[in-house]
Scaffold this motif. Structure first.
Motif, short mmCIF file in Angstrom:
data_model
loop_
_atom_site.label_atom_id
_atom_site.label_comp_id
_atom_site.label_asym_id
_atom_site.label_seq_id
_atom_site.Cartn_x
_atom_site.Cartn_y
_atom_site.Cartn_z
N GLY A 141 37.95 32.95 35.52
CA GLY A 141 38.21 34.29 36.48
C GLY A 141 36.84 35.20 36.31
O GLY A 141 36.53 35.31 36.61
N ASP A 142 36.29 35.01 35.14
CA ASP A 142 35.36 36.17 34.75
C ASP A 142 34.29 35.63 34.82
O ASP A 142 33.61 34.49 34.06
N PHE A 143 32.71 36.03 35.59
CA PHE A 143 31.68 35.24 35.13
C PHE A 143 31.00 36.48 35.46
O PHE A 143 29.59 35.55 34.88
N SER A 153 31.25 39.02 41.85
CA SER A 153 32.24 40.44 41.80
C SER A 153 32.89 39.50 43.38
O SER A 153 33.94 39.67 42.42
N GLU A 187 34.73 35.81 41.40
CA GLU A 187 35.29 36.70 40.78
C GLU A 187 37.33 37.16 41.93
O GLU A 187 38.23 36.23 41.13
N TYR A 195 38.65 33.83 43.72
CA TYR A 195 39.26 32.55 42.39
C TYR A 195 40.55 33.26 42.10
O TYR A 195 41.01 32.31 42.30
N LYS A 196 40.72 34.43 41.85
CA LYS A 196 41.95 35.03 41.44
C LYS A 196 42.60 34.55 42.88
O LYS A 196 43.71 34.71 42.37
#
Length: 433
Positions: A219-221, A422, A425, A428-429
């Protein structure tokens, strides 16, 4: 990306199986069933009329196991997953299930609809098998895999006075070559653009994931930012069509490269068979072309002394959990055959990129009429490291939806790279926890 087809509604077709002797078959493999009683297996396919790989594999297996008949059940490619899901729920799905997408395997395996095939021994050097593992179990066996390469028009490079790719390009080198092509093509009086980037988000995001390397599932893009900076530099510099134009006009990658609208195009190896066919039929222009490895993040993985990193998903076979024991034994033998060198050679003869690409397969593949046979093309096709496009996880479907929206926001300029990342992310989370 998988090729997209159009086909009629699902219909069962009995393959016209060769009754050839076993001299060319897998004679070193055990018989499909201990008593050699007749066995009939059914197998799901799509676009059977234009996808010879299915019948080719069925014929080859039958030659080695004459007691096994394989019936091919053809589905509409555009609705393949939906129709197969319905048949699985109704208990009418085939014995052997072709996995058109890795996400289908995850869905079916998570739902208890696929057999564990971990006891099918994997061939040394087989590519894509890890994509079919879930919770430590193997749920499908790959028979083909298509990584991405650079297709380049040698005639346009020559006209522009730009040297052909040499296999050592980073993304900065790729952009620099495009800038030289822009100047050179204009001077030569050509209206072709230096490059073409299709609208798929994977053509930016998955290169970042594979080459950094990183896991988008976390989840970090943020690691994708440099790749988007490069893509926007190409777009803003007039080196490729804008994303908005590509999507609005439904531009096809076949026409952009095949009709010489672009000197370079990054696309999967499945395009080789299409390009050869279109050039032979007049749907594409006839020109000299070649393949080169995709650009790399750093020079450490670039060059023919290294292994270039690309991405792609396999296509493979799984077994319906409701298939009975006798048929399962034969089905597992088919899965073993499909990944074998023998099967790889037959696939290579019809322009399919097998999951196993040893020297013998390379020789057969490049023996096709019309295909370039230079060393760099062979290297790009056979020696790449293919990172999974779709990681096998229940989170993958949600991830793809979020990343597709992020890609559109960045490439249309509706959001800055930082803002779009941002937002993605956070989304998604929020959805996966």
């Amino acid at each position: 990306m998988k090729r997209k087809y159009t086909a009629a509604a699902a219909v069962t077709v009995v393959a016209t199986l060769s009754l050839a002797a076993c001299s060319g078959g897998s004679s070193d493999q055990p018989s499909a069933t201990a008593d050699n009683k007749p066995v009939t297996l059914t197998m799901s396919t799509w676009n059977l009329a234009n996808s010879p790989e299915f019948k080719t594999l069925a014929d080859g297996f039958h030659a080695a196991h004459p007691n096994v008949t394989i019936e091919l059940k053809d589905y509409d490619a555009a609705q393949y997953a939906t129709l197969l899901t319905a048949d699985l729920a109704a208990g009418t799905a085939p014995d052997i299930l072709t996995m058109k997408n890795v996400t289908d395997m995850v869905t079916f395996a998570s739902g208890g609809q696929l057999q564990d095939v971990s006891d099918v021994k994997l061939q040394s050097g087989i590519k894509g098998a890890a994509s079919y593992k879930l919770d430590g179990k193997q749920y499908a066996i790959p028979y083909r895999i298509d990584g991405n390469v650079i297709y380049y028009n040698k005639d346009l490079f020559k006209a522009a006075g730009v040297p052909d790719p040499d296999g050592s390009w980073t993304w900065d080198d790729y952009t620099a070559a495009a800038e030289k092509l822009k100047t050179g093509l204009k001077t030569a009086g050509s209206a072709a653009l230096p490059a073409y980037l299709h609208g798929w988000n994977a053509l930016v995001q998955n290169f970042a994931t594979a080459q950094v390397p990183a896991s988008a599932l976390k989840g970090d893009f943020g690691y994708m930012k440099p790749y988007y900076e490069q893509a926007l530099k190409m777009q803003d510099g007039g080196l490729q069509l804008p994303f908005a134009t590509v999507t609005a006009n439904k531009t096809t990658y076949q026409a952009e490269f095949g009709k010489q609208q672009a000197a370079m195009e990054i696309m999967g190896t499945w395009y080789v068979a299409t390009l050869l066919q279109q050039q032979a039929q007049g749907a594409a222009d006839k020109f000299a072309w070649g393949m080169a490895p995709v650009p790399q993040r750093t020079s450490k993985t670039a060059g023919t002394s290294n292994t270039p990193i690309t991405y792609g998903d396999p296509t493979g076979f799984a077994i319906n959990v409701k298939t009975d024991q006798a048929k399962t034994a034969a089905a597992k033998q088919f899965l073993a055959y499909a990944e074998s060198q023998e099967a790889a050679l037959t696939l290579a003869k019809i322009g399919i990129t097998p999951a196993l690409t040893d020297d013998a397969v390379v020789k057969v593949y490049f023996g096709q009429s019309g295909i370039p046979s230079d060393d760099l093309t062979k290297f790009a096709w056979a020696k790449q490291k293919i990172d999974p496009q779709n990681p096998p996880s229940p989170k993958t479907a949600t991830l793809n939806t979020v990343l597709s929206a992020m890609h559109s926001a960045i490439m249309t300029g509706s959001e800055s790279i930082d803002k779009a990342i941002s937002d993605a992310e956070a989304q998604y989370k929020n959805q996966v926890g």
